[in-house]
Design a protein around this motif. Structure first.
Motif, PDB file in Angstrom:
ATOM      1  N   LYS A  39       0.869  -1.175   0.000  1.00  0.00           N
ATOM      2  CA  LYS A  39       0.000   0.000   0.000  1.00  0.00           C
ATOM      3  C   LYS A  39       0.903   1.221   0.000  1.00  0.00           C
ATOM      4  CE  LYS A  39      -3.734  -2.070   2.705  1.00  0.00           C
ATOM      5  NZ  LYS A  39      -4.471  -1.991   3.963  1.00  0.00           N
ATOM      6  N   THR A  40       0.512   2.195  -0.791  1.00  0.00           N
ATOM      7  CA  THR A  40       1.254   3.450  -0.803  1.00  0.00           C
ATOM      8  C   THR A  40       0.271   4.607  -0.730  1.00  0.00           C
ATOM      9  OG1 THR A  40       1.254   3.647  -3.217  1.00  0.00           O
ATOM     10  CG2 THR A  40       3.144   2.505  -2.212  1.00  0.00           C
ATOM     11  N   LEU A  41       0.765   5.703  -0.242  1.00  0.00           N
ATOM     12  CA  LEU A  41      -0.005   6.938  -0.214  1.00  0.00           C
ATOM     13  C   LEU A  41       0.984   8.066  -0.434  1.00  0.00           C
ATOM     14  CD1 LEU A  41      -2.713   8.418   0.403  1.00  0.00           C
ATOM     15  CD2 LEU A  41      -1.912   8.572   2.756  1.00  0.00           C
ATOM     16  N   HIS A  42       0.661   8.924  -1.374  1.00  0.00           N
ATOM     17  CA  HIS A  42       1.533  10.071  -1.606  1.00  0.00           C
ATOM     18  C   HIS A  42       0.691  11.312  -1.873  1.00  0.00           C
ATOM     19  CE1 HIS A  42       0.640   9.233  -5.831  1.00  0.00           C
ATOM     20  NE2 HIS A  42       1.031  10.474  -6.080  1.00  0.00           N
ATOM     21  N   ARG A  43       1.282  12.437  -1.574  1.00  0.00           N
ATOM     22  CA  ARG A  43       0.672  13.727  -1.896  1.00  0.00           C
ATOM     23  C   ARG A  43       1.772  14.680  -2.320  1.00  0.00           C
ATOM     24  NH1 ARG A  43      -2.925  16.108   2.624  1.00  0.00           N
ATOM     25  NH2 ARG A  43      -3.086  17.755   1.075  1.00  0.00           N
ATOM     26  N   ILE A  44       1.428  15.553  -3.247  1.00  0.00           N
ATOM     27  CA  ILE A  44       2.355  16.582  -3.695  1.00  0.00           C
ATOM     28  C   ILE A  44       1.964  17.877  -2.982  1.00  0.00           C
ATOM     29  CG2 ILE A  44       3.306  17.829  -5.671  1.00  0.00           C
ATOM     30  CD1 ILE A  44       3.745  14.782  -5.863  1.00  0.00           C
ATOM     31  N   PHE A  45       2.934  18.488  -2.325  1.00  0.00           N
ATOM     32  CA  PHE A  45       2.692  19.721  -1.573  1.00  0.00           C
ATOM     33  C   PHE A  45       3.539  20.854  -2.127  1.00  0.00           C
ATOM     34  CE2 PHE A  45       1.940  16.325   1.518  1.00  0.00           C
ATOM     35  CZ  PHE A  45       0.747  16.718   2.092  1.00  0.00           C
ATOM     36  N   ASP A  46       2.986  22.071  -2.050  1.00  0.00           N
ATOM     37  CA  ASP A  46       3.819  23.245  -2.234  1.00  0.00           C
ATOM     38  C   ASP A  46       4.727  23.309  -1.020  1.00  0.00           C
ATOM     39  OD1 ASP A  46       2.592  24.057  -4.613  1.00  0.00           O
ATOM     40  OD2 ASP A  46       1.022  25.144  -3.536  1.00  0.00           O
ATOM     41  N   CYS A  47       5.946  23.806  -1.218  1.00  0.00           N
ATOM     42  CA  CYS A  47       6.879  23.866  -0.101  1.00  0.00           C
ATOM     43  C   CYS A  47       7.808  25.057  -0.261  1.00  0.00           C
ATOM     44  CB  CYS A  47       7.691  22.580  -0.006  1.00  0.00           C
ATOM     45  SG  CYS A  47       8.838  22.313  -1.388  1.00  0.00           S
ATOM     46  N   PRO A  51      18.108  27.125   3.858  1.00  0.00           N
ATOM     47  CA  PRO A  51      19.337  26.321   3.955  1.00  0.00           C
ATOM     48  C   PRO A  51      19.300  25.188   4.998  1.00  0.00           C
ATOM     49  CG  PRO A  51      19.902  28.622   3.728  1.00  0.00           C
ATOM     50  CD  PRO A  51      18.401  28.562   3.915  1.00  0.00           C
ATOM     51  N   ASP A  52      18.360  25.247   5.934  1.00  0.00           N
ATOM     52  CA  ASP A  52      18.362  24.213   6.975  1.00  0.00           C
ATOM     53  C   ASP A  52      16.997  23.611   7.281  1.00  0.00           C
ATOM     54  OD1 ASP A  52      17.263  26.435   8.194  1.00  0.00           O
ATOM     55  OD2 ASP A  52      18.505  26.310   9.992  1.00  0.00           O
ATOM     56  N   ARG A  53      16.012  23.875   6.402  1.00  0.00           N
ATOM     57  CA  ARG A  53      14.686  23.301   6.687  1.00  0.00           C
ATOM     58  C   ARG A  53      13.809  23.240   5.457  1.00  0.00           C
ATOM     59  NH1 ARG A  53      12.637  27.864  10.786  1.00  0.00           N
ATOM     60  NH2 ARG A  53      14.194  26.713  11.913  1.00  0.00           N
ATOM     61  N   LEU A  54      12.817  22.346   5.562  1.00  0.00           N
ATOM     62  CA  LEU A  54      11.740  22.223   4.586  1.00  0.00           C
ATOM     63  C   LEU A  54      10.469  22.642   5.303  1.00  0.00           C
ATOM     64  CD1 LEU A  54      10.205  21.067   2.061  1.00  0.00           C
ATOM     65  CD2 LEU A  54      10.242  18.846   3.254  1.00  0.00           C
ATOM     66  N   VAL A  55       9.686  23.498   4.669  1.00  0.00           N
ATOM     67  CA  VAL A  55       8.421  23.941   5.251  1.00  0.00           C
ATOM     68  C   VAL A  55       7.286  23.543   4.312  1.00  0.00           C
ATOM     69  CG1 VAL A  55       7.079  25.913   6.095  1.00  0.00           C
ATOM     70  CG2 VAL A  55       9.578  25.892   6.368  1.00  0.00           C
ATOM     71  N   ILE A  56       6.329  22.793   4.873  1.00  0.00           N
ATOM     72  CA  ILE A  56       5.117  22.399   4.153  1.00  0.00           C
ATOM     73  C   ILE A  56       3.954  22.854   5.022  1.00  0.00           C
ATOM     74  CG2 ILE A  56       3.747  20.493   3.234  1.00  0.00           C
ATOM     75  CD1 ILE A  56       6.357  18.821   3.155  1.00  0.00           C
ATOM     76  N   GLY A  57       3.302  23.929   4.618  1.00  0.00           N
ATOM     77  CA  GLY A  57       2.222  24.476   5.445  1.00  0.00           C
ATOM     78  C   GLY A  57       2.732  24.800   6.837  1.00  0.00           C
ATOM     79  N   ASP A  58       2.105  24.216   7.862  1.00  0.00           N
ATOM     80  CA  ASP A  58       2.517  24.451   9.248  1.00  0.00           C
ATOM     81  C   ASP A  58       3.596  23.474   9.717  1.00  0.00           C
ATOM     82  OD1 ASP A  58       0.665  26.503   9.464  1.00  0.00           O
ATOM     83  OD2 ASP A  58      -0.917  25.179  10.235  1.00  0.00           O
TER      84      ASP A  58
END
Length: 185
Positions: A39-47, A51-58
């Motif tokens: 089983k897999t689940l994926h979603r594409i998010f704006d991000c 230099p030291d982090r990934l932000v996806i929404g909150d």
């Protein structure tokens, strides 16, 4: 399944001619193919990536290495994948009564979950996406605890039955969570 990769997981030469080992690999692959329920689940998010982090929404994922991997990406695929609970049962059974088969089965399952992840990536590429390399919690400076955020973001327990222990290990054990940078919008 990829026999050379299974042999690599077993730390054995891909040119081995050990008939007993090769036969055991074939036997385990057959068993895996009968019991696996991927089983897999994926979603594409704006991000956004600093230099030291990934932000996806909150959600903020702190990791310089992940940020380097995703540098320049405005979208990210976040996914979870699992082979299902039957694999854990098989591993438990053989770890008690057939340690050699347990080790080969472990390698076959590791190869199989990679195959499931590769198939997901291939599907995304067929949709025209240019992808970066997968990056999972536990790699380098991306703490395994970040799995909790991925589970919340994707609702993995509710949607595909993956659970997270209090030590941030996934159940079923042959499961993966990861980020894949999407280079094109």
């Amino acid at each position: 399944m990829n026999k050379a990769e299974i042999l690599r997981y077993l730390r054995t030469s891909s040119k081995t001619d050990d008939e007993r080992l090769l036969s055991l690999i074939d036997e385990c692959c057959e068993e895996v193919n009968k019991c696996v329920r991927p089983k897999t689940l994926h979603r594409i998010f704006d991000c956004s990536v600093t230099p030291d982090r990934l932000v996806i929404g909150d959600y903020i994922f702190e990791s310089e290495r992940l940020a380097q991997n995703l540098s320049g990406c405005k979208k990210v695929c976040v996914f979870g994948a699992t082979l299902g609970t039957e694999c854990d049962r098989l591993l438990r059974t053989y770890s008690v009564n057939n340690i050699s088969k347990s080790m080969v089965l472990q390698a076959c399952l590791a190869s199989k979950i990679e195959e499931v992840c590769d198939t997901l990536e291939d599907e995304l590429k067929k949709q025209g996406m240019t992808l970066r390399q997968r990056y999972s919690p536990g790699y380098f400076d991306l703490d395994i605890k970040e799995n909790k955020k991925i589970f919340d973001l994707l609702e993995l327990t509710k949607r595909i039955g993956l659970t997270l222990t209090d030590t941030y290990q996934m159940v079923p054990t042959k499961s993966v969570t990861a980020f894949i940078g999407v280079e094109n919008d």
